[in-house]
Design a protein around this motif. Structure first.
Motif, PDB file in Angstrom:
ATOM      1  N   CYS A 216     145.820 -43.658  71.431  1.00  0.00           N
ATOM      2  CA  CYS A 216     145.878 -43.445  72.870  1.00  0.00           C
ATOM      3  C   CYS A 216     144.885 -44.387  73.510  1.00  0.00           C
ATOM      4  CB  CYS A 216     145.520 -42.008  73.214  1.00  0.00           C
ATOM      5  SG  CYS A 216     146.677 -40.855  72.492  1.00  0.00           S
ATOM      6  N   LEU A 217     145.385 -45.212  74.402  1.00  0.00           N
ATOM      7  CA  LEU A 217     144.560 -46.285  74.929  1.00  0.00           C
ATOM      8  C   LEU A 217     144.487 -46.191  76.443  1.00  0.00           C
ATOM      9  CD1 LEU A 217     143.095 -48.876  73.929  1.00  0.00           C
ATOM     10  CD2 LEU A 217     145.161 -50.124  74.526  1.00  0.00           C
ATOM     11  N   ASN A 218     143.286 -45.940  76.911  1.00  0.00           N
ATOM     12  CA  ASN A 218     143.046 -46.038  78.339  1.00  0.00           C
ATOM     13  C   ASN A 218     141.640 -46.600  78.471  1.00  0.00           C
ATOM     14  OD1 ASN A 218     143.129 -45.927  81.026  1.00  0.00           O
ATOM     15  ND2 ASN A 218     143.254 -43.686  81.206  1.00  0.00           N
ATOM     16  N   ARG A 219     141.529 -47.885  78.359  1.00  0.00           N
ATOM     17  CA  ARG A 219     140.262 -48.614  78.232  1.00  0.00           C
ATOM     18  C   ARG A 219     139.611 -48.346  76.883  1.00  0.00           C
ATOM     19  NH1 ARG A 219     137.130 -48.450  83.667  1.00  0.00           N
ATOM     20  NH2 ARG A 219     135.815 -47.075  82.457  1.00  0.00           N
ATOM     21  N   ARG A 220     139.450 -47.075  76.528  1.00  0.00           N
ATOM     22  CA  ARG A 220     138.932 -46.741  75.212  1.00  0.00           C
ATOM     23  C   ARG A 220     140.105 -46.262  74.353  1.00  0.00           C
ATOM     24  NH1 ARG A 220     133.615 -45.692  74.650  1.00  0.00           N
ATOM     25  NH2 ARG A 220     132.318 -46.302  76.406  1.00  0.00           N
ATOM     26  N   ALA A 221     139.948 -46.366  73.060  1.00  0.00           N
ATOM     27  CA  ALA A 221     141.048 -45.966  72.198  1.00  0.00           C
ATOM     28  C   ALA A 221     140.658 -44.779  71.344  1.00  0.00           C
ATOM     29  CB  ALA A 221     141.451 -47.138  71.302  1.00  0.00           C
ATOM     30  N   VAL A 222     141.573 -43.834  71.208  1.00  0.00           N
ATOM     31  CA  VAL A 222     141.402 -42.718  70.296  1.00  0.00           C
ATOM     32  C   VAL A 222     142.646 -42.673  69.419  1.00  0.00           C
ATOM     33  CG1 VAL A 222     140.966 -40.261  70.085  1.00  0.00           C
ATOM     34  CG2 VAL A 222     140.207 -41.485  72.139  1.00  0.00           C
ATOM     35  N   VAL A 223     142.443 -42.658  68.101  1.00  0.00           N
ATOM     36  CA  VAL A 223     143.597 -42.664  67.211  1.00  0.00           C
ATOM     37  C   VAL A 223     143.828 -41.267  66.657  1.00  0.00           C
ATOM     38  CG1 VAL A 223     144.610 -43.691  65.158  1.00  0.00           C
ATOM     39  CG2 VAL A 223     143.133 -45.057  66.623  1.00  0.00           C
TER      40      VAL A 223
END
Lengths: 276, 295
Positions: A216-223
């Protein structure tokens, strides 16, 4: 020594911003994750969240302002020969006087010598790639006569023509009807047995059922692992923009204007089992 | 026919035909790239830069002592070639570095090239009429040197296309993918514009700089109505160009109608006709193909 292959993509504290001063308006902020060999990763997120920028960084079309990107253990530019990139089919000018085979042959350009024509080995490889996407019968057709789904297959064939280890796709399902989308997904699934696939999509419905992992990418990424994607994950990612864009409770899902706002909420619910 | 009779006694008429054939070859090869890459007006601005070069060439050659008419002609030819190639370089450089709108840049260079030509020609007494022949073409009088010059240009174009067709086509189809394949898109663009510059110079004798766009684009566009691949498009464009540079000229020979204007009007008429008849012709071709397939 470890004999396992290097990660297909490794991003280490990657920062990127357009504009005059690099850090002023970052598009990507401290993005760190890696994609293992044979992974099938989807990158989702709101428009402007940096999805396309991330793909361009992996292709070496952009350089990170901070941090490191490595692809197949190499720098992105050096890894290009082993990476297949599939742009959105709408980006290709269909009025170009070229047959499907001409388009697919482009994927062999980096491997071929100077000259006006491609040799027979390259043609065989291109036809083989068309066979892999089950579009061999289209070889002599002009691009303009194909449907969106067929064009997308041709572009995938082009990316496969040089026998890549990693396939990057930008919104492969955009502008394709549901039936075509399903067969496209099956195709990617099949290809995933032999190569790593990373695709950008804002079609979140796609996510939970077919992908192995989701970034999930919104400036920062969380996988996340694909099964973990639920309403809370999506609303965390979309929180601010979602409220802002969702202006009307009875706006139809097909309206492109509120697509961004409506879609995630709906999907979020269905992913947690509360949806219709 | 009087044209063929006169050809035996007047070698310049034969040279005129030869010049037409050479220009046709160049146009047919490069025209399809020009329309596919959508650089028709960029080519127009290169043509007008070339006119600035003609002015400069004539001015420099005529101001030397003991300048002959032949020296001035040579000066004009080289001036045109150098200015057109410089124009191509300048456009590539500015478009890449300055991020100026291409459209504005084209307009600016178009006007600047033209006015440099006009200014310098005003300073050069006695050559104004010569300069007009470059603007509107003068196929009647083509000296041998010019034919040699055009042969060299045609060879350069042939070699470049044989060497680079794949790359140019790739850039036409999808710039980004070409770049990912390790192609230097900027260099390919520059080479294409330099080829256009050469075609412009080789065409200026045939139809003149103002009408260059017609022969560069109309036959290729006409071919593009009926075929969907680059190489057939080139072949048809070459053949059409040959028909258009010879047919109208022979037809109007001995009348007061200028052969250059007639050539361009014929090219325009063929293009419009082909546009109108695109679908009937496609059906006809389909039927012919079907019959062949069954036989």
């Amino acid at each position: 020594m470890n004999s396992s292959p290097p990660p297909a993509i490794a991003l280490d504290d990657v920062w990127f911003g357009y504009g005059p001063s690099p850090m002023s308006v970052p598009v990507l902020e401290a993005v760190t994750f890696s994609v293992e060999d044979r992974d099938f990763l989807g990158i989702i997120g709101p428009n402007g969240g940096g999805k396309t920028t991330l793909l361009k960084l992996c292709l070496g079309l952009l350089r990170p302002q901070r941090g490191r990107v490595s692809v197949l253990g190499l720098s992105p530019t050096r890894a290009r020969r082993r990476v297949g990139y599939v742009p959105q089919h709408a980006q290709i000018d269909t009025s170009v006087p070229a047959s499907v085979l001409d388009i697919v042959l482009m994927g062999r350009l980096g491997l071929s010598a100077w000259g006006a024509w491609y040799g027979s080995a390259h043609r065989a490889a291109a036809l083989d790639a068309l066979e892999r996407v089950r579009a061999a019968e289209l070889a002599s057709r002009p691009l303009a006569s194909l449907s969106g789904g067929q064009r997308q297959r041709v572009l995938i064939a082009r990316a496969l023509a040089a026998d890549p280890k990693l396939l990057l796709l930008d919104e492969p399902t955009a502008g394709i009807d549901a039936h075509m989308e399903e067969s496209l997904v099956d195709l990617l699934h099949e290809l995933n047995r032999e190569l790593t696939i990373v695709m950008v999509s804002h079609d979140v419905a796609f996510v939970s059922t077919h992908l192995k992992r989701v970034a999930c990418l919104n400036r920062r990424a969380v996988v996340h692992r694909a099964e973990e994607i639920g309403a809370d994950v999506i609303s965390t990612m979309y929180h601010q923009p979602m409220r802002g864009i969702r202006h009307d409770s009875d706006c139809p899902l097909t309206d492109p204007g509120c697509h961004e706002g409506c879609r995630p909420a709906e999907i979020g619910e269905s992913a947690t089992g509360k949806g219709p | 026919m009087s044209f063929f009779h006169d050809m035996e006694v007047n070698p310049f008429l034969l040279n005129g035909l030869l010049a037409g054939l050479l220009a046709s070859f160049c146009c047919g090869m490069i025209g399809p790239y020009v329309i596919t890459r959508r650089i028709v007006f960029l080519s127009g601005s290169i043509a007008h830069m070339a006119f600035g070069g003609i002015g400069a060439g004539i001015y420099l050659a005529a101001s030397r002592e003991g300048a002959t008419r032949e020296m001035v002609r040579q000066g004009a030819l080289w001036g045109a070639l150098i200015a057109a190639v410089l124009g191509a370089l300048l456009i590539c450089l500015i478009a890449q570095r300055a991020r100026e709108r291409l459209d504005t840049l084209i307009g600016a260079l178009w006007a600047i090239g033209m006015s440099i030509g006009i200014l310098l020609l005003k300073y050069t007494d006695g050559y104004y009429a010569d300069a007009m022949s470059y603007l509107f073409g003068s196929i009647v009088y083509v000296p041998d040197q010019q034919i040699n010059f055009m042969i060299v240009i045609a060879l350069v174009i042939l070699l470049t296309v044989l060497l680079m067709h794949k790359r140019i086509l790739a850039v036409c189809i999808d710039e980004q993918q070409a770049q990912l394949q390790g192609i230097r898109v900027g260099v390919v663009n520059l080479i294409l514009l330099i080829l256009v510059a050469m075609v412009v110079v080789s065409l200026m004798q045939v139809v003149g700089l103002i009408l260059v766009l017609a022969l560069l684009t109309l036959p290729a566009a006409t071919a593009g109505h009926h075929v969907t691949r680059m190489v057939p498009m080139m072949v048809i464009a070459c053949l059409l160009c040959i028909l258009l540079t010879t047919g109208p000229r022979i037809a109007v020979y001995g009348t007061r109608i200028g052969p250059e204007g007639a050539t361009v009007l014929a090219a325009g008429a063929v293009y419009l006709l082909s546009l109108g008849l695109k679908n009937p012709i496609a059906r006809l071709l389909g039927r012919v193909r079907g019959r062949w397939g069954r036989a």
